[in-house]
Write a protein that holds these residues in place. Structure first.
Motif, PDB file in Angstrom:
ATOM      1  N   PRO A  70       0.843  -1.199   0.000  1.00 40.19           N
ATOM      2  CA  PRO A  70       0.000   0.000   0.000  1.00 40.19           C
ATOM      3  C   PRO A  70       0.878   1.249   0.000  1.00 40.19           C
ATOM      4  O   PRO A  70       1.908   1.296   0.673  1.00 40.19           O
ATOM      5  CB  PRO A  70      -0.802  -0.109   1.300  1.00 40.19           C
ATOM      6  N   ALA A  71       0.475   2.247  -0.775  1.00 40.97           N
ATOM      7  CA  ALA A  71       1.258   3.478  -0.879  1.00 40.97           C
ATOM      8  C   ALA A  71       0.328   4.679  -1.030  1.00 40.97           C
ATOM      9  O   ALA A  71      -0.823   4.541  -1.433  1.00 40.97           O
ATOM     10  CB  ALA A  71       2.205   3.393  -2.086  1.00 40.97           C
ATOM     11  N   VAL A  83     -12.022   6.133   6.079  1.00 43.43           N
ATOM     12  CA  VAL A  83     -11.955   5.811   4.664  1.00 43.43           C
ATOM     13  C   VAL A  83     -10.517   6.032   4.220  1.00 43.43           C
ATOM     14  O   VAL A  83      -9.971   7.125   4.396  1.00 43.43           O
ATOM     15  CB  VAL A  83     -12.919   6.690   3.827  1.00 43.43           C
ATOM     16  N   HIS A  84      -9.901   4.987   3.671  1.00 47.16           N
ATOM     17  CA  HIS A  84      -8.536   5.069   3.173  1.00 47.16           C
ATOM     18  C   HIS A  84      -8.559   4.937   1.654  1.00 47.16           C
ATOM     19  O   HIS A  84      -9.066   3.947   1.129  1.00 47.16           O
ATOM     20  CB  HIS A  84      -7.677   3.947   3.750  1.00 47.16           C
ATOM     21  N   SER A  85      -8.033   5.933   0.971  1.00 40.12           N
ATOM     22  CA  SER A  85      -7.866   5.876  -0.477  1.00 40.12           C
ATOM     23  C   SER A  85      -6.369   5.730  -0.721  1.00 40.12           C
ATOM     24  O   SER A  85      -5.579   6.554  -0.259  1.00 40.12           O
ATOM     25  CB  SER A  85      -8.404   7.158  -1.127  1.00 40.12           C
ATOM     26  N   LEU A  86      -5.989   4.673  -1.437  1.00 40.26           N
ATOM     27  CA  LEU A  86      -4.561   4.399  -1.589  1.00 40.26           C
ATOM     28  C   LEU A  86      -4.259   3.772  -2.934  1.00 40.26           C
ATOM     29  O   LEU A  86      -5.164   3.440  -3.700  1.00 40.26           O
ATOM     30  CB  LEU A  86      -4.087   3.476  -0.452  1.00 40.26           C
ATOM     31  N   ILE A  87      -2.983   3.641  -3.178  1.00 39.54           N
ATOM     32  CA  ILE A  87      -2.510   2.942  -4.366  1.00 39.54           C
ATOM     33  C   ILE A  87      -1.925   1.619  -3.905  1.00 39.54           C
ATOM     34  O   ILE A  87      -1.090   1.584  -2.993  1.00 39.54           O
ATOM     35  CB  ILE A  87      -1.456   3.775  -5.120  1.00 39.54           C
ATOM     36  N   GLU A  88      -2.392   0.531  -4.487  1.00 45.58           N
ATOM     37  CA  GLU A  88      -1.823  -0.786  -4.215  1.00 45.58           C
ATOM     38  C   GLU A  88      -0.800  -1.072  -5.309  1.00 45.58           C
ATOM     39  O   GLU A  88      -1.140  -1.080  -6.487  1.00 45.58           O
ATOM     40  CB  GLU A  88      -2.900  -1.867  -4.242  1.00 45.58           C
ATOM     41  N   GLN A  89       0.436  -1.277  -4.913  1.00 48.24           N
ATOM     42  CA  GLN A  89       1.486  -1.659  -5.857  1.00 48.24           C
ATOM     43  C   GLN A  89       1.603  -3.177  -5.780  1.00 48.24           C
ATOM     44  O   GLN A  89       2.093  -3.725  -4.797  1.00 48.24           O
ATOM     45  CB  GLN A  89       2.793  -0.958  -5.512  1.00 48.24           C
ATOM     46  N   CYS A 103      -3.033  -0.511  -8.595  1.00 44.99           N
ATOM     47  CA  CYS A 103      -4.484  -0.469  -8.435  1.00 44.99           C
ATOM     48  C   CYS A 103      -4.809   0.696  -7.513  1.00 44.99           C
ATOM     49  O   CYS A 103      -4.032   1.009  -6.603  1.00 44.99           O
ATOM     50  CB  CYS A 103      -5.008  -1.746  -7.790  1.00 44.99           C
ATOM     51  N   TYR A 104      -5.934   1.341  -7.762  1.00 48.95           N
ATOM     52  CA  TYR A 104      -6.479   2.276  -6.792  1.00 48.95           C
ATOM     53  C   TYR A 104      -7.349   1.443  -5.867  1.00 48.95           C
ATOM     54  O   TYR A 104      -8.069   0.556  -6.321  1.00 48.95           O
ATOM     55  CB  TYR A 104      -7.344   3.349  -7.456  1.00 48.95           C
ATOM     56  N   ALA A 105      -7.292   1.722  -4.580  1.00 46.92           N
ATOM     57  CA  ALA A 105      -8.127   0.984  -3.636  1.00 46.92           C
ATOM     58  C   ALA A 105      -8.755   1.952  -2.647  1.00 46.92           C
ATOM     59  O   ALA A 105      -8.145   2.946  -2.258  1.00 46.92           O
ATOM     60  CB  ALA A 105      -7.316  -0.067  -2.889  1.00 46.92           C
TER      61      ALA A 105
END
Length: 143
Positions: A70-71, A83-89, A103-105
């Protein structure tokens, strides 16, 4: 006895750790234990309810763990929800090489009697430049 997650961040770390270890039991301990949960895997259908979410992850993890880092997490937090908006690498091992797909998550957590639990996980494909090209509010920009 249920596992107690003191913060939404702790629950999220347990979620990604369980994915990496292909630990379905630990993964499902992160989720709220009711039928009000929702999961959308990249390119997949909406999965609703505890049993359906568990089955979807069982199928995904049947071939082993997933290395997802997660990043760039952005958090919207209140006393009872986060609510967490993150980028999954996501590291993908191919036959010839290893690649990282983004991915956006969005992970949504609620606080209840047993601590913080995930109620929504929604992931979708993101461009390779995810994070570097994010749009942010710019004063004076017309939409």
């Amino acid at each position: 006895m249920p596992v107690m997650f003191a913060t939404a961040e702790e629950a999220e770390l347990a979620f990604y750790d369980a994915l990496e270890k292909a630990d379905l039991v630990r993964l499902m301990q992160v989720w709220a234990d009711d039928e009000e949960i929702v999961c959308v895997h990249p390119g997949g259908l909406r999965v609703v309810g505890h049993h359906a979410v568990q089955e979807s992850f069982q199928e995904i993890l049947s071939s082993g763990g997933l290395h997802i880092r997660p990043a760039r997490t952005m958090v919207v937090h209140s006393m009872m929800s986060a609510v967490h908006s993150l980028i999954e690498q996501v590291t993908v091992h191919g036959t010839q090489n290893t690649e990282v797909a983004n991915c956006y998550a969005t992970n949504v957590f609620h606080k209840g009697p047993t601590g913080w639990r995930m109620v929504i996980h929604h992931a979708s494909a993101a461009p390779a430049q995810a994070g570097t090209l994010d749009l942010h509010d710019i004063p004076g920009l017309l939409h």
